[in-house]
Scaffold this active site. Structure first.
Site, PDB file in Angstrom:
ATOM      1  N   HIS A 180       7.194  -8.337   0.272  1.00  0.00           N
ATOM      2  CA  HIS A 180       6.559  -7.649  -0.857  1.00  0.00           C
ATOM      3  C   HIS A 180       5.202  -8.339  -1.005  1.00  0.00           C
ATOM      4  O   HIS A 180       5.071  -9.344  -1.685  1.00  0.00           O
ATOM      5  CB  HIS A 180       7.409  -7.820  -2.124  1.00  0.00           C
ATOM      6  CG  HIS A 180       6.755  -7.347  -3.386  1.00  0.00           C
ATOM      7  ND1 HIS A 180       7.098  -6.183  -4.010  1.00  0.00           N
ATOM      8  CD2 HIS A 180       5.760  -7.882  -4.134  1.00  0.00           C
ATOM      9  CE1 HIS A 180       6.360  -6.026  -5.101  1.00  0.00           C
ATOM     10  NE2 HIS A 180       5.521  -7.047  -5.197  1.00  0.00           N
ATOM     11  N   ASP A 305      10.840   3.500  -2.133  1.00  0.00           N
ATOM     12  CA  ASP A 305      10.676   2.548  -3.242  1.00  0.00           C
ATOM     13  C   ASP A 305      11.147   3.203  -4.556  1.00  0.00           C
ATOM     14  O   ASP A 305      10.537   3.050  -5.616  1.00  0.00           O
ATOM     15  CB  ASP A 305       9.233   2.054  -3.377  1.00  0.00           C
ATOM     16  CG  ASP A 305       9.137   0.797  -4.239  1.00  0.00           C
ATOM     17  OD1 ASP A 305      10.191   0.271  -4.650  1.00  0.00           O
ATOM     18  OD2 ASP A 305       8.007   0.353  -4.506  1.00  0.00           O
ATOM     19  N   GLY A 324       7.156   1.676 -11.556  1.00  0.00           N
ATOM     20  CA  GLY A 324       8.122   2.337 -10.674  1.00  0.00           C
ATOM     21  C   GLY A 324       8.278   3.823 -10.882  1.00  0.00           C
ATOM     22  O   GLY A 324       8.087   4.340 -11.990  1.00  0.00           O
TER      23      GLY A 324
END
Lengths: 427, 316
Positions: A180, A305, A324
């Site tokens: 990440h 994701d 998100g």
């Protein structure tokens, strides 16, 4: 064992770059024959009348929030959303509460997914204990238990020595370290740094926050020979670094999310928390570079994701909202509709990026292709069928996507999971 | 005062027109006349209710808005973060919806988060007035600054206005950049590069890192507070060094023309972005800005609450 004969399937021949009609015979959970014409009197016939048959999708990056935040998603709802979106295999990220940093946690996820009976969930273990970036987690034991890769997703392993040892150690277990890539010491931004972030008074984080991290991890992969996979690449600068590394033979692969392929900062409402995602929605220029990199192979795969959050967490101001977006239920259709239908991306490049390429990176040798001996994980896709992305359509517990209300053309109609045929509506 | 603003909210100056700014200023000058009367109260907003929601500390803006509302005969209530159910975990949205359910005509909101008033505005038919959102906008401050400039020069167009200090974190700077550029002024920005990023040139301002060049030929110098509460990282080495290279001093002002105006939105960090002696500078209008603040806010409240709206702006 039960046999199913799929007749008149339009399949993609990646070697020749052609669409061809095939019959596919399944026995139990395995593909046993793929030919122009297969005859088998004992098989149940499924005539799909020239619709596409693709391998079941493999999503390399999803957040299922179990254990710890089951109000956002759990393994059952997440793996159901996956299967509903044509995904038969999904990699679950370990930044749960507590994180997936031990064999017991890996066993738990696999068991829960089996009970649910939707998409197969392959857990990703953490690189470090507690996902704290300090001591290596028991990578070998987790790998033996079924973890297919290792990541401290949500955080970069900031300590270079720890990351070096992770990449070295992983070699013994022939596994992948996912980065990440985000050097958050550069800023605590919430939006792509640009004139727009300054204008809107949103703390920016520059693309360099990712690029610095990508560069270091590539250097460590080069040093160690370990296999490095970079999650959710979002900036054109990162792509240059990755392309250069690949040309030098470094063992590195990377992914892009549907969000970054489709959205650009110049075109969105910067105060709408549904667009808040990490890495941030970047510029039109970055978006164009990502699409080109997907075509030229610098980007290997597309991964969602999928990051569910309850509605009230997004029903707030931009600063307070979590990062998100979800997309498991519809990302393939959305990408088909927005990119393939408009001739911005070939169907071959799209399907490769969500099937055999992720299978290769994560060494899932029994899936990702339509060929004899492979798992009978298959999806039937009708390019003419339209639908609207509504809350009712979405099987995920959370509905946090800026694409709500979007009409898309191209829909899965059937999903076959290990030989079990399901209508999309019944998932 | 027949013309209306025809809008529900005042969220910022980026999205409003020059004509709207002119109208608001024109009305503000009329309101200032009211404030000079022995009886400083008019019945314009009698029966209307205004709720002040200040989630960040404020002296000037809050009392100025409250006084403006009272001068217009509106009823007012206050919700603050330290005394409300926010301390019990209630969200800002729930707080707004609950107070709104009691019958509110306008909310005046200050919050540390950029865009919060924009978010809330989608959930209520009441007017939302942005009294400062994070690092984004502070429209009434820029309006009162423009009123003060116009009062002194008789115009805004063509003037050179220097905004000096922490532009990066300043909502006052952003609103002034939008407003002043729309009114035809030239906007200059000055401060240490981490606090005055080059990106601001794309908004139409000119960025300077040399004080003498920045001050050359200016008509207005507007100091901005160094926002210690927003400086999480090190943006410059020390206050001492900041003063040496970036503070505006009486000597600096002395070198300029006699007509140059010295402004500051307050609160001032004396001895940091401005030397205390600057209060002695002849054309310091810092307190006149405060006086004009009441008039400008009366104008804004009057136009938003009693004016007509274009229907499509209503929710539901």
């Amino acid at each position: 064992m039960k046999k199913i004969l799929i007749k008149n399937a339009k399949v993609l021949d990646f070697e020749k770059g052609k669409e061809i009609l095939r019959d596919v015979l399944i026995e139990g959970d395995t593909i046993v024959d793929v030919k122009e014409s297969v005859l088998d009197e004992n098989a149940e016939v499924l005539d799909i009348e020239g619709k596409y048959l693709f391998p079941g999708l493999i999503d390399a990056h999803a957040h299922f929030r179990e254990p710890g935040e089951e109000y956002k998603e759990d393994i059952k709802s997440g793996s159901r959303a996956a299967l509903h979106g044509g995904v038969t295999t999904v990699l679950a990220m370990p930044n749960t509460k507590p994180p997936l940093d031990s064999r017991a946690m890996i066993d738990f996820v696999i068991e829960r997914a089996k009970e649910a009976g939707y998409a197969e969930v392959l857990p990703v273990g953490t690189i470090t204990k507690g996902r704290e970036g300090e001591e290596l987690a028991e990578i070998g034991d987790m790998k033996e238990g079924g973890a297919v890769a290792f990541s401290d997703d949500g955080s970069w392993v900031r300590n270079s020595s720890v990351m070096r040892r992770a990449l070295e150690y992983s070699i013994a277990f022939d596994t992948v370290i996912i980065s990440h890539a985000e050097d958050s010491s550069l800023s605590h931004g919430i939006a792509h740094e640009s004139v727009l972030s300054y204008e809107m008074g949103l703390e920016g984080y520059p693309a360099q926050q990712e690029e610095i991290a990508v560069f270091r991890d590539i250097k460590l992969a080069e040093l160690t020979g370990g296999r490095l996979h970079i999650a959710h690449v979002s900036s054109s600068g990162s792509l240059k670094i990755i392309k250069d590394a690949k040309e030098r033979g470094v063992n590195v692969t990377c992914e892009v999310t549907p969000n970054h392929l489709l959205l650009a900062q110049e075109e969105i409402d910067l105060f709408n928390p549904l667009y808040k995602v990490n890495p941030p929605v970047r510029s039109r220029n970055d978006r164009a570079s990502l699409l080109n990199a997907l075509k030229d192979g610098t980007i290997d795969i597309i991964a969602t994701d999928h990051a569910p959050h309850n509605w009230y967490e997004k029903e707030t101001d931009f600063n307070s909202a979590p990062f998100g977006m979800i997309s498991l239920d519809f990302y393939f259709s959305l990408l088909y509709s927005e990119l393939v239908s408009n001739n911005k991306l070939s169907l071959f490049d799209l399907v490769a990026a969500v099937t055999y390429k992720p299978a290769e990176i994560f060494k899932l040798k029994d899936r990702g292709r339509i060929a004899k001996g492979f798992l009978a994980d298959l999806v039937v896709f009708d390019p003419r069928k339209e639908f609207v992305i509504t809350e009712e359509f979405i099987r995920s517990k959370s509905k946090n996507t800026p694409f709500l209300g979007k009409k898309v053309k191209g829909s899965f109609v059937k999903v076959i999971k290990k030989g079990r045929v399901l209508d999309i509506e019944e998932i | 005062m027949q013309k209306g603003l025809r809008r529900k909210d005042l969220l910022g100056l980026k999205d409003i027109t020059k004509e709207e700014i002119e109208l608001l200023l024109e009305t503000a000058f009329s309101m200032k006349e009211v404030l000079k009367r022995p009886i400083k109260k008019i019945p314009t907003l009698r029966g209307k209710t205004i709720c002040f929601m200040f989630f960040e500390p404020s002296t000037r803006t809050r009392s100025s808005f409250e006084l403006a509302a009272k001068r217009l005969s509106a009823d007012t209530i206050n919700v603050s973060s330290s005394q409300s159910a926010l301390l019990k975990g209630e969200t800002v949205l729930d707080t707004l919806l609950n107070v709104d359910a009691m019958g509110i005509d306008a909310f005046v909101i200050r919050h540390a988060s950029s865009g919060l008033p924009h978010f809330l505005s989608r959930h209520t038919n009441a007017s939302i007035i942005n009294a400062g959102d994070g690092m984004h906008e502070h429209p009434t401050q820029a309006l009162l600054d423009m009123m003060t400039i116009k009062e002194k020069f008789g115009k805004i167009e063509g003037l050179n206005v220097l905004i000096a200090g922490d532009v990066r974190h300043s909502r006052v700077a952003r609103s002034n950049i939008y407003g002043l550029l729309k009114m035809g002024a030239h906007v200059r920005l000055f401060g240490p590069p981490p606090l005055v990023p080059r990106e601001f040139e794309k908004l139409g301002a000119r960025v300077f890192y040399d004080k003498n060049k920045a001050l050359d030929g200016v008509d207005v110098v507007m100091g901005l507070r160094i926002q210690k509460e927003r400086l999480k990282e090190s943006f410059f080495p020390s206050i001492r060094e900041y003063r040496k290279f970036f503070a505006i001093t009486p000597d600096d002002i002395e070198k300029l023309s006699d007509n140059v105006l010295l402004m500051h939105p307050g609160p001032v960090n004396w001895g940091v972005e401005m030397d205390y002696d600057i209060m002695k500078v002849k054309n310091n209008v810092i307190l006149e800005q405060v006086t004009n603040g009441v008039a400008v806010r009366m104008s804004v409240l009057y136009h938003l609450i009693s004016g007509e709206r274009d229907n499509e702006e209503d929710i539901n």
